[in-house]
Write an enzyme that holds these catalytic residues in place. Structure first.
Site, PDB file in Angstrom:
ATOM      1  CE  LYS A   1      -3.805   2.321   0.334  1.00  0.00           C
ATOM      2  NZ  LYS A   1      -3.399   3.045  -0.909  1.00  0.00           N
TER       3      LYS A   1
ATOM      4  CE  LYS B   1       4.603   7.517  -1.930  1.00  0.00           C
ATOM      5  NZ  LYS B   1       3.949   7.911  -0.665  1.00  0.00           N
TER       6      LYS B   1
ATOM      7  N   GLY C   1      -2.708   8.353  -4.238  1.00  0.00           N
ATOM      8  CA  GLY C   1      -2.039   9.562  -4.716  1.00  0.00           C
ATOM      9  C   GLY C   1      -0.812   9.921  -3.892  1.00  0.00           C
ATOM     10  CG  ASP C   2       3.350  11.088  -2.677  1.00  0.00           C
ATOM     11  OD1 ASP C   2       3.219  10.754  -1.500  1.00  0.00           O
ATOM     12  OD2 ASP C   2       4.300  11.785  -3.072  1.00  0.00           O
TER      13      ASP C   2
ATOM     14  CG  ASN D   1      -4.654  16.543  -0.411  1.00  0.00           C
ATOM     15  OD1 ASN D   1      -4.042  15.867   0.403  1.00  0.00           O
ATOM     16  ND2 ASN D   1      -5.956  16.540  -0.512  1.00  0.00           N
TER      17      ASN D   1
HETATM   18  N1  GLU Z   1       1.078   9.231  -0.460  1.00  0.00           N
HETATM   19  C1  GLU Z   1       0.511   9.208   0.849  1.00  0.00           C
HETATM   20  C2  GLU Z   1       1.601   8.894   1.866  1.00  0.00           C
HETATM   21  O1  GLU Z   1       2.708   9.326   1.699  1.00  0.00           O
HETATM   22  C3  GLU Z   1      -0.725   8.325   0.946  1.00  0.00           C
HETATM   23  C4  GLU Z   1      -0.558   6.905   0.500  1.00  0.00           C
HETATM   24  C5  GLU Z   1      -1.865   6.113   0.432  1.00  0.00           C
HETATM   25  O2  GLU Z   1      -2.928   6.634   0.740  1.00  0.00           O
HETATM   26  O3  GLU Z   1      -1.760   4.928   0.065  1.00  0.00           O
HETATM   27  O4  GLU Z   1       1.398   8.267   2.860  1.00  0.00           O
END
Ligand code: GLU
Length: 447
Positions: free
Chosen positions: A92, A128, A167-168, A243
């Protein structure tokens, strides 16, 4: 070999095996530096070579992403997904689309994600992915074509029980929609749980948009409360205007603080009357414009091109833009100017020198892998709702988020205490996140 030497040797091996990946080395070093006392208490972790195993991704995919712009010109980007650890659940973690993306960035983010996800208490492994594609200045159609091409490779290795992207930086609701649409088309399945951050009308969760910023503010609120303090009357600086930054501003304001500065990659705005959030939302969420245009609406605000936001005196700082945005010098300036708390909305936004300054000064310091866990935690809640075909209300989801953040804070501060570094939430987060993963890995055998 003394324990610290053993850990140092593992770190040197990681550097050698992953040349040129400075951000990944930095993230690994920070975690490894915390683990000495853990190996004393759990010698079985050394026996099973857990640290070496945890530093090696379980699987990585790198692929070509060809797409055509609106003039018919062909472009080639590179995409990747690093599936780092599945001890606690399906992989995830988000996808980042930004020109700075290369494997070293994705590996640092994936590595951090393992421990962050562990701290949420929800069943999620760490991963990631992303691309060096730059969505800035692209039309909706160009972004759509890019997302479709990206998913045409990615779909083979993801799934609701396998790997769940989100997202990121550079990947928001628009991109998630296009990615999900293409996954559905390729698999002939409406598999809602394969991706999180979806729109509310097709399987998304309430509070997911707000979650990272709200969660980070809840975390800092817990830190402040531990010293009998709160946000009322506090001057707050939030870097970034994406965001995370926007919803940090929203929650800080609700809790009685005043956000006086925000930024984007071009410059900084300072508004001593308080940055107007509606204007920021309009510029950034609706019109996709630059932050300098804020001054068109608020004549008294100041815009500094390429300014350093950390020069602005504040009580609380929320670095919510990107990695290594606070240097040692910036950290010194913040402390000198009276900053009492830092909550990291971004991932690894403070350099090791900066972290050292904050910890030495004894200010409240919430490291990203704990403080910004609210985003992925709410993704976990989205997965729960998708699995149960449910849709919870805003308030009930927000209450769950608050409870999770409180629990993340408690785990970090208790682990820091138990392992001999009371108040050091860096060590606390690393240890509390790591132990769960390590125990699950041992239970699952040599895989
Ligand atoms: N990109 C976000 C983080 O750095 C969220 C990752 C997600 O929701 O899977 O945690």
């Amino acid at each position: 070999m003394a324990l610290t030497e053993k850990i140092e040797a593992i770190y040197q091996e990681v550097v050698k095996r992953n040349p040129g990946e400075a951000e990944f080395h930095q993230a690994v070093k920070e975690v490894l530096d915390s683990l000495g006392p853990v190996l004393v208490k759990y010698p079985e972790f050394t026996e099973a070579k857990i640290i070496r195993r945890v530093c090696e991704p379980e699987r990585q995919l790198i692929f070509r992403v060809p797409w055509q712009d609106d003039n018919g010109e062909v472009h080639i980007n590179r995409g990747c997904r690093v599936q780092f650890n599945s001890a606690l659940g399906p992989y995830k973690g988000g996808l980042r689309f930004h020109p700075s993306v290369y494997l070293g960035i994705i590996k640092f983010l994936g590595f951090e994600q393992i421990f962050k996800n562990s701290l949420t208490g929800l069943p999620m492994g760490g991963a990631k992915g992303g691309s060096d594609f730059d969505p800035k200045g692209k039309s909706d159609n160009e972004v759509m074509r890019f997302c479709q091409s990206f998913m045409t490779e990615l779909w083979r290795i993801i799934g609701e029980h396998t790997d769940v992207p989100a997202g990121d930086i550079g990947v928001g609701g628009r991109e998630i929609g296009y990615l999900f649409g293409q996954y559905k088309r390729l698999t002939n399945k409406f598999e809602a749980g394969v991706i999180t951050g979806k729109g509310l009308i097709y399987g998304g969760a309430q509070v997911r948009t707000e979650a990272t910023g709200y969660g980070c503010t809840y975390f800092v609120n817990e830190m402040l409360a531990s010293r009998g303090d709160g946000f009322k009357g506090k001057k707050v600086v939030v870097s970034g205007s994406g965001n995370v930054a926007i919803y940090t501003h929203e929650k800080v304001t609700q809790l009685g603080g005043k956000v006086i500065a925000m930024s984007d990659s071009n410059g900084v705005i300072f508004d001593k009357t308080g940055v107007n959030l509606e204007t920021i939302k309009l510029l950034k969420e609706v019109q996709r414009r630059r932050i300098k245009d804020y001054c068109e609406y608020h004549k008294n605000a100041q815009y500094t091109p390429n300014g350093n936001i950390w020069d602005i005196p504040c009580d609380v700082a929320f670095p919510s833009a990107t990695e290594n945005e606070i240097t040692g010098k910036d950290a010194k300036k913040l402390v000198k100017n009276g900053c009492i708390a830092v909550g990291e909305g971004a991932n690894m936004p403070t350099t090791p020198e900066g972290v050292h300054v904050f910890l030495n000064a004894g200010i409240l310091y919430g490291p990203g892998k704990a403080a910004n866990a609210g985003g992925v935690a709410t993704s976990g809640l989205e997965m729960q709702q998708n699995a149960g075909r449910e849709a919870w209300g805003f308030e009930e989801t927000d209450i769950k988020l608050q409870q999770i953040m409180r629990n993340v804070y408690l785990q970090c501060s208790e682990a820091a205490e138990e392992f001999g570094s009371p108040g050091n939430l860096v060590i606390g987060a690393n240890i509390a996140g790591f132990i769960k993963v390590a125990r699950a890995m041992i239970a699952q055998g040599l895989v």
